[in-house]
Design a protein around this motif. Structure first.
Motif, PDB file in Angstrom:
ATOM      1  N   ARG A   1     -96.681   1.750-101.227  1.00 58.60           N
ATOM      2  CA  ARG A   1     -97.489   0.568-101.466  1.00 58.60           C
ATOM      3  C   ARG A   1     -96.862  -0.259-102.588  1.00 58.60           C
ATOM      4  NH1 ARG A   1    -102.530   3.423-103.101  1.00 58.60           N
ATOM      5  NH2 ARG A   1    -103.410   1.391-103.528  1.00 58.60           N
ATOM      6  N   PRO A   2     -97.072  -1.596-102.545  1.00 58.98           N
ATOM      7  CA  PRO A   2     -96.425  -2.483-103.526  1.00 58.98           C
ATOM      8  C   PRO A   2     -96.691  -2.069-104.971  1.00 58.98           C
ATOM      9  CG  PRO A   2     -97.430  -3.776-101.801  1.00 58.98           C
ATOM     10  CD  PRO A   2     -97.802  -2.359-101.518  1.00 58.98           C
TER      11      PRO A   2
ATOM     12  N   ASP B   1     -95.959  -7.767 -92.467  1.00 55.88           N
ATOM     13  CA  ASP B   1     -96.424  -6.405 -92.173  1.00 55.88           C
ATOM     14  C   ASP B   1     -96.176  -5.484 -93.362  1.00 55.88           C
ATOM     15  OD1 ASP B   1     -97.335  -4.132 -91.104  1.00 55.88           O
ATOM     16  OD2 ASP B   1     -95.655  -3.832 -89.717  1.00 55.88           O
ATOM     17  N   ILE B   2     -97.251  -5.272 -94.126  1.00 52.17           N
ATOM     18  CA  ILE B   2     -97.132  -4.487 -95.346  1.00 52.17           C
ATOM     19  C   ILE B   2     -96.768  -3.041 -95.029  1.00 52.17           C
ATOM     20  CG2 ILE B   2     -99.543  -3.766 -95.481  1.00 52.17           C
ATOM     21  CD1 ILE B   2     -98.103  -5.243 -98.485  1.00 52.17           C
ATOM     22  N   ARG B   3     -97.029  -2.598 -93.782  1.00 54.15           N
ATOM     23  CA  ARG B   3     -96.806  -1.193 -93.458  1.00 54.15           C
ATOM     24  C   ARG B   3     -95.336  -0.883 -93.231  1.00 54.15           C
ATOM     25  NH1 ARG B   3    -101.428  -0.346 -89.057  1.00 54.15           N
ATOM     26  NH2 ARG B   3    -100.924   1.863 -89.213  1.00 54.15           N
ATOM     27  N   SER B   4     -94.499  -1.934 -93.245  1.00 56.04           N
ATOM     28  CA  SER B   4     -93.073  -1.653 -93.099  1.00 56.04           C
ATOM     29  C   SER B   4     -92.501  -1.031 -94.373  1.00 56.04           C
ATOM     30  CB  SER B   4     -92.325  -2.947 -92.766  1.00 56.04           C
ATOM     31  OG  SER B   4     -92.418  -3.825 -93.866  1.00 56.04           O
ATOM     32  N   LEU B   5     -93.248  -1.131 -95.471  1.00 56.92           N
ATOM     33  CA  LEU B   5     -92.786  -0.514 -96.727  1.00 56.92           C
ATOM     34  C   LEU B   5     -93.043   0.978 -96.705  1.00 56.92           C
ATOM     35  CD1 LEU B   5     -94.238  -3.003 -99.364  1.00 56.92           C
ATOM     36  CD2 LEU B   5     -91.839  -2.694 -98.795  1.00 56.92           C
TER      37      LEU B   5
ATOM     38  N   ALA C   1     -87.509  -2.036 -98.177  1.00 53.73           N
ATOM     39  CA  ALA C   1     -88.522  -1.442 -97.307  1.00 53.73           C
ATOM     40  C   ALA C   1     -88.421   0.077 -97.319  1.00 53.73           C
ATOM     41  CB  ALA C   1     -88.370  -1.967 -95.882  1.00 53.73           C
TER      42      ALA C   1
ATOM     43  N   ALA D   1     -91.755  -7.038 -97.667  1.00 54.98           N
ATOM     44  CA  ALA D   1     -92.550  -6.567 -96.548  1.00 54.98           C
ATOM     45  C   ALA D   1     -92.859  -7.685 -95.568  1.00 54.98           C
ATOM     46  CB  ALA D   1     -93.851  -5.969 -97.072  1.00 54.98           C
TER      47      ALA D   1
ATOM     48  N   ALA E   1     -91.894  -6.615-103.663  1.00 56.39           N
ATOM     49  CA  ALA E   1     -92.221  -5.720-102.567  1.00 56.39           C
ATOM     50  C   ALA E   1     -93.007  -6.457-101.496  1.00 56.39           C
ATOM     51  CB  ALA E   1     -93.039  -4.528-103.083  1.00 56.39           C
TER      52      ALA E   1
END
Lengths: 401, 451, 265
Positions: A39-40, A32-36, A100, A29, A25
């Motif tokens: 949350r991982p 930019d982690i917020r594209s997921l 994503a 991502a 994950a």
């Protein structure tokens, strides 16, 4: 035990799945982690659950099949492999899902919800298990023994050689007689104790009496049983039964009834306490404001208002008394008798369930199977009492809510 | 109750009667009031007296189990009898039966009695030989097998004495009762008195009661609750591992997620009814489902644990739901308000806040399970078990006993010395329960929260 | 309709029924009532007004010793009923409460029939020699509380089945049936709708002819409508006591003025 190894292996697999899922994950991502969507850790958890769930389902199914004798014990090793394979398949599938847009959190929550629902239906499964096992074995019993003789028989003399008389009436009589004495002890004492504590007792008295009565409630029934056997029974025999010429037995209806009554005091008192406190204070104020004494308030206003609740509590206590086992096993005796003398030993349904089912059981003999019919009778009686009592108590609570 | 009797006398009240003087009617009513109060106080008194009598009778009867009389004598471990091959090989020595050790012990006791110059008329051979417990020779054998080098030496040993002698020092056996007893005699008791004077008989604290396994009918002095404690512990382990997660999960669903419909209604009614089903019915279920149907072994802690799990589940669910209900809805709203899912709001906020209540309820449920006897009788826990179960998880399938069942078991034995053991086992049980309840009270006090 | 007899209510002088001297009430450590002195007249409606938590209900409950039922309450000072100290050791609160009846904020009929509700007081105090006399008392009390016509055909039905206003009038009838000399009313209309309130207020005005009525209310309009005397309580103090008209038109104390003009409370 290959199954426990399989379980361990799938747990390890699930942990690995969690780690893989999480790092995948992160990789998807990028910066930019917020594209997921989720949350991982949810991605990790979804992979782990997808690994574990199929493996466990396979294992549970196999265990059930084995219990039902549809699967030979030798096949267990194979089952372990199968479970592991299912786990690996789940793992692979779970990993491919990661992306994503994948709603990992929702998937995890759906699986968790499934687990929650399963857990809450265990209560239903338990009841079903009780009913099924009782009915099934009782059916066997009635194939070997006439049900009319069972329900209407006034004699209870099981014999090893067969040809036993297995009438429930003497047991039922003993049960009801002992329960009646127990209620005669517990209901007045418990109610008065509750009334005294809620309406009269000073803080200090309450501070001593309330915990003491709670202690009485926490004592296991085997302790009461021993108390009946070594203290109350001999005392009643030496000071009442023998001088009055009423009997020579330490175990007696009165012994068991008295001790059971003591056991029920905290039960009745805490139920009555709830019920009395549910009567609104305004009702008490109304009576006191008219110049009632506190006891008149209780007897003429609070208790009549609480009557349904009190009836419910007494029924619950009765159901407790009828189902109580250890006190009667140790205090009431084993002689099945239809008598009135409370100093005589009598026996109850629960005592006979214990005596017919301990030791070496032959599940083809009516002498063993009768225990299930007794159990079913006991279950039906107590269930009926409980349903009525809980219904009354519930209705009563609603009235003042 | 609701209808008062019509008043016999007194018309409309005389106006302006003084408040300072109680009229007859008020006096009568106040007397009734006092009587009513007295009944209440009496009820409390009866309950308290019952509690005190119960506890004193059990503790008084059971305290003796924690003290035990031992005979300490020198024993010459004759190499001829105990190691006929003479090579001190424990494997070969184990072929020597306990019986031979009994003979060795007999000689030692004879010698000790002879050398101590005790003169008791009519003292028979049997009185001397039955002085020590039947368990004593086994004790000696175990000691020698553990250390073969002892053979040939004269060692000081502490062995259990016969239960009757032990009972004599605890006041259970008297000269009168001994005269009528085939298993002892007044002469034997006199001998015991004399040995006590010389310091060869000592009564001291009895750790073995807590660590030993059960012993057979003939040797109450050797019986202990070791296996029972371990069995109970294993069962509590199973209950803890199964009932708590399942109970909490079920409560979370019913309290937080379940839609209000027929199905959840059925579950709710079901749970409150299950809580009131007699425990013995759960025993029947265990016998039919776990032993007869699933083929699990009899007397195994795992079966006991499963039965107790099903029995405690309703208790745990009911208390957990109460704890969840006590968390105010504003907490849930707050979590939902910042964008948490319902599941997150429950697991992140509601559950931690409800934890102390859940723990308290769980401990009380466990305490209930620990004291439960009846269902365990039906799944074979009454069997006589002398072997300690192995470590879990395999040990969960080994036969074991349980504390309350051990109590029941001992009440069924003929020798009155077992009654003392039973009471002693109850003291152990009550100490465990007391500690659990103390923990529950502590948790409740420590984490009590007022919203 | 409610400013009945305003002219008349400018009081024909009445006897003093209750007199309180230096009354202090403590709830645990809280000093709830501070040094209250007041004289309440016979055959008069006296209103206690003040913001919530000012102690007016607490003081009312002192007059028939209802505070005795609260463990932590402690009362000092003297309250005299017809010259007799009601907190004297010899006084039985049960006998006192027969003379000083009380009607509560929430209608609290007993879960019994209408008849039994009203007959309860006469029965416990032994006011009727036989069934006929009891019937008379019940009818008279129900008539007195303007409920007779509504319930005379269903005296056997439970009192809890009546509407809120009827329930409160039943409670008043229940209090009146005991033949009290003083009637204490603790916000008797706060749980009622305007129409029921009107009926109860009308009833209170009628009760004045026979009893000394003390009413606690948070509604100044109600105090003005039903009372002849008004006492204003604030933070446990009796700030001002006098003719109702005077209190509302020319208050002496600035706190009273602030309250009746809506600035505090």
């Amino acid at each position: 035990m290959p199954l426990s190894w399989a379980l361990l292996a799938s747990l390890l697999l699930a942990v690995a799945g969690y780690l893989i899922g999480r790092s995948r994950a992160f990789a998807v991502a990028g910066s930019d982690i917020r594209s997921l969507h989720s949350r991982p850790i949810y991605h990790g958890a979804s992979v782990a659950l997808m690994t574990l769930t199929p493996a466990i389902i396979v294992m549970i199914a196999a265990s059930l099949l084995r219990m039902a004798k549809a699967l030979s014990p030798e096949a267990v090793g194979l089952v372990g492999l199968l479970a592991l394979a299912a786990g690996i398949a789940g793992l692979g599938w779970g990993i491919t899902r990661i992306g994503a847009g994948y709603q990992a959190r929702n998937v995890v929550e759906r699986i968790v919800m499934g687990v929650l629902i399963f857990c809450s239906s265990i209560a239903i499964l338990t009841t079903a298990g009780i009913v099924l096992s009782l009915i099934f074995e009782t059916g066997h019993f009635f194939q070997k023994y006439n049900w009319l003789d069972f329900f209407l028989g006034t004699e209870w003399t099981p014999r090893f050689q067969g040809n036993s008389a297995l009438g429930i009436l003497p047991l039922l009589w003993g049960t009801l007689y002992i329960s009646l004495i127990a209620l005669l002890v517990a209901v007045p004492i418990g109610m008065f104790a509750a009334i005294y504590m809620s309406e009269y007792a000073s803080k200090r008295v309450r501070g001593i009496a309330k915990p003491a009565i709670e202690v009485l409630a926490g004592i296991p029934t085997i302790v009461y049983g021993l108390f009946a056997l070594i203290t109350v029974g001999p005392m009643l025999r030496d000071y009442f039964a023998q001088p009055l010429g009423l009997g020579n037995s330490g175990s007696s209806v009165l012994t068991a009834g008295l001790v059971m009554g003591i056991m029920l005091i905290p039960f009745v008192s805490s139920l009555s306490d709830d019920i009395i406190n549910a009567v609104p204070q305004s009702m008490r104020d109304g009576a006191l404001g008219l110049g009632s004494t506190p006891s008149e308030t209780i007897r003429q206003v609070v208790l009549p208002a609480a009557l349904p609740g009190v009836v419910g509590a007494v029924l619950l206590a009765a159901s407790r008394a009828i189902g109580e086992t250890m006190i009667v096993v140790l205090g009431a005796g084993a002689a099945a008798k239809l008598g009135l003398n409370p100093f005589e030993a009598m026996t109850t349904i629960t005592v006979k369930i214990v005596s017919q089912l301990t030791g070496d059981n032959d599940f083809a003999a009516p002498e063993t199977l009768v225990a299930f019919a007794l159990g079913l009778t006991l279950f039906v009686i107590t269930l009926g009492l409980n349903i009525v009592a809980l219904y009354i108590v519930r209705k009563y609570r609603e009235q003042y809510e | 109750m609701t209808d008062l009797p019509m008043p016999q006398s007194g018309a409309a009240p005389v106006p302006k009667s003084s408040l300072m003087v109680a009229d007859t009617r008020t006096r009568r009513r106040n007397a009734a009031e006092k009587r009513f109060r007295l009944y209440g106080a009496g009820a409390i008194g009866v309950a308290l007296i019952a509690l005190v009598v119960l506890l004193t009778s059990i503790i008084g009867g059971g305290a003796g189990a924690f003290r035990q009389t031992y005979l300490s004598i020198p024993v010459a471990l004759d190499a001829e009898t105990l190691d006929p091959k003479g090579n001190r090989n424990p494997d070969e020595m184990s072929k020597v039966l306990t019986l031979s050790y009994g003979k060795v012990l007999d000689r030692a006791v004879d010698a000790a009695v002879g050398s101590s110059e005790i003169e008791i008329t009519d003292l028979s051979e049997k009185d001397i030989s039955s002085l020590v417990s039947k368990e004593a020779s086994a004790q000696l054998r175990n000691r020698v097998l553990a250390d073969p080098e002892l053979v040939g030496q004269t060692v000081d040993v502490n062995v259990l004495v016969n239960g009757r002698i032990d009972g004599y020092f605890k006041g259970r056996v008297t000269m009168e009762s001994a005269a009528a007893d085939a298993n002892t005699s007044p002469q034997q008791l006199m001998l015991a008195d004399a040995l006590k004077e010389q310091g060869m008989l000592v009564t001291r604290f009895n750790w073995n009661f807590i660590t030993n396994p059960d012993a057979s009918d003939q040797r109450p002095e050797a019986a202990g609750v070791g296996v029972a404690i371990l069995g109970s512990f294993y069962m509590m382990l199973v209950v803890l591992l199964l009932a708590v997660p399942i109970g909490v999960a079920a409560s979370i669903y019913l309290e937080e997620f379940a839609p209000k419909n027929r199905w959840t209604d059925v579950i709710e009614v079901n749970i409150s009814n299950l809580a009131a089903v007699p425990s013995i019915v759960f025993g029947i279920l265990g016998l039919a489902a776990f032993i007869n149907f699933a083929g699990l072994p009899q007397s195994a802690p795992v079966v006991g644990g499963l039965v107790l799990t099903l029995m405690t589940l309703p208790t745990i669910i009911i208390s957990t739901r109460a704890a969840l209900k006590a968390v105010p809805p504003s907490i849930r709203d707050a979590a939902l308000g910042v964008g948490a899912s319902r599941m997150q709001s429950v697991f992140h906020h509601v559950l931690p806040l409800a934890m102390p209540g859940i723990l308290t309820g769980t401990i009380i449920g466990l305490a209930q399970a620990l004291g439960e006897t009846a269902p365990l009788l039906l799944i074979g826990m009454v069997a006589f078990v002398r072997e300690f179960p192995a470590a879990p998880p395999e040990g969960l399938f080994d036969p074991a006993s349980a504390l309350p069942v051990q109590v029941y078991n001992w009440t069924q034995r003929a020798d009155p010395a077992f009654v003392e053991r039973a009471s002693g086992a109850i003291i152990v049980l009550l100490i465990f329960l007391f500690c659990m309840n103390l923990l529950a009270i502590f948790l409740r006090r420590r984490f009590e929260r007022r919203w | 309709m409610y400013d009945i007899n305003r002219a008349e209510s400018a009081v024909t002088q009445q006897d003093i029924k209750i007199s309180a001297r230096n009354v202090q009430v403590y709830y645990g450590d809280t000093h709830a009532i501070k040094d209250v002195n007041v004289e309440i007249l016979d055959k008069t409606v006296t209103a206690f007004i003040g913001p919530s938590g000012c102690g007016k209900s607490t003081f009312l409950r002192c007059i028939n010793r209802m505070n005795d039922t609260i463990d932590i309450a402690r009362i000092e000072g003297q309250i005299r009923l017809d010259g007799e100290d009601i907190y004297d050791r010899r006084v039985d609160p049960v006998q006192l409460r027969a003379k000083v009846g009380m009607v509560f904020q929430k209608p609290n009929p007993f879960p019994k029939s209408i008849y039994d509700n009203v007959a309860y007081g006469p029965r416990i105090h032994g006011l009727a020699r036989n069934k006929t006399e009891l019937d008379e008392i019940v009818e008279k009390s129900l008539r007195g509380s303007a409920l007779w016509n509504e319930v005379k055909d269903r005296l056997d039905e439970p009192g809890t089945g009546l509407s809120g206003g009827q329930q409160q009038r039943l409670c008043i009838a229940r209090a009146v049936a005991t033949a009290p000399e003083v009637l204490l009313m603790d916000e008797p209309c706060s749980a009622l709708d305007p129409i029921a309130t009107g009926q109860v207020e009308e009833l209170i005005d009628q009760l004045r002819s026979e009893y000394s009525v003390v009413i606690v209310t948070h509604s100044m309009q109600q105090a003005a409508r039903v009372s002849q005397k008004t006492a204003f309580f604030h933070l446990g103090n009796l700030v001002e006591y006098g003719e109702t008209d005077d209190i509302f038109t020319k208050p002496q104390d600035s706190r009273t003025e602030a309250y009746i003009s809506g600035r505090i409370g």
